[in-house]
Enzyme design. Sequence first.
Site, mmCIF file in Angstrom:
data_model
loop_
_atom_site.group_PDB
_atom_site.id
_atom_site.type_symbol
_atom_site.label_atom_id
_atom_site.label_comp_id
_atom_site.label_asym_id
_atom_site.label_seq_id
_atom_site.Cartn_x
_atom_site.Cartn_y
_atom_site.Cartn_z
ATOM 1 N N PHE A 146 120.599 -23.503 -21.633
ATOM 2 C CA PHE A 146 120.297 -24.790 -21.728
ATOM 3 C C PHE A 146 119.492 -25.376 -22.820
ATOM 4 O O PHE A 146 119.010 -26.598 -22.825
ATOM 5 C CB PHE A 146 119.104 -24.765 -20.364
ATOM 6 N N GLU A 201 111.314 -30.605 -15.393
ATOM 7 C CA GLU A 201 112.586 -30.174 -16.002
ATOM 8 C C GLU A 201 113.800 -30.943 -15.885
ATOM 9 O O GLU A 201 113.626 -31.712 -14.724
ATOM 10 C CB GLU A 201 112.919 -28.679 -15.245
ATOM 11 N N TYR A 232 118.099 -32.102 -11.854
ATOM 12 C CA TYR A 232 119.241 -31.807 -12.684
ATOM 13 C C TYR A 232 120.477 -32.384 -12.185
ATOM 14 O O TYR A 232 121.178 -32.876 -12.680
ATOM 15 C CB TYR A 232 119.601 -30.236 -12.680
#
Length: 264
Positions: free
Chosen positions: A221, A158, A86
């Site tokens: 998210f 992710e 991220y």
Amino acid sequence: MFAKQGGKIGIVLHIYWYEPLRDIPVDRVAAQRALGFIAAWFMDPIMYGEYPPEMRQIVGLRLPAFSMEDKRKLANKLDFIGINHYSTLYAKDCLLSPCNYHDDLLKDTFTYGTGTKDGVLIGEPTAMPTFYVVPNSMEKTITYFKDRYNNTPMFITENGYAQPSGRNIEDMLNDTNRVEYMEGYLTSLVSAMRNGADVRGYFHWSLIDNFEWTYGYTISFGLVHVDRTTMQRTPKRSAKWFQHFLKNEALHHPQEWQQNIAHL
């Protein structure tokens, strides 16, 4: 005899990228040391039957040794590497000067991780603390794994943008910051792939707004907004952008896309 199921087995790691806080050798080493402790700590034993040298230099004899039988059992026993990525932080060396640690993850590395340099954030902040928008870190992270682990197949398991919840529905649906985040990180991912990285898939976090661990429903998210009272689900602007991206429209016609994004 059991029938073969034909699946693949891998490991998933949550990875920050680290940049040296100062352009000096000790901070450059600290950034690599931080990566050694959060990534290579798990991957090196599987791939090479040894703990990474970045750890051995710090932890020394506290690390156990692998027997030849251990190495035989461990070596290359995975089909893919999953990467949750991220954000990026700065890394400051703490071997030569004391640091006030706020991240226990880095304490044993004698490294201080921070999102700020000279009062300036490393990237745009998001609703998730320490999750900053630094798109080129995706390519750097993928390249690190590619070079260190013989370009073992990778999946981005992710990647996503944290949006504050509790705002009015129009603001939640008009998530232009998430669109810009996705465009930047996916462009960086494509660049890594064009340079030879064997990336087999990308999973956005998340399809819908959900319960985010200790943050609960305070951050979102999702590509799809969920009304917690009615359970109605409404695609956000980012969902429509991703739809266009998957059809190659956003990637192949970026200028046209930028002109049309306001009308989605």
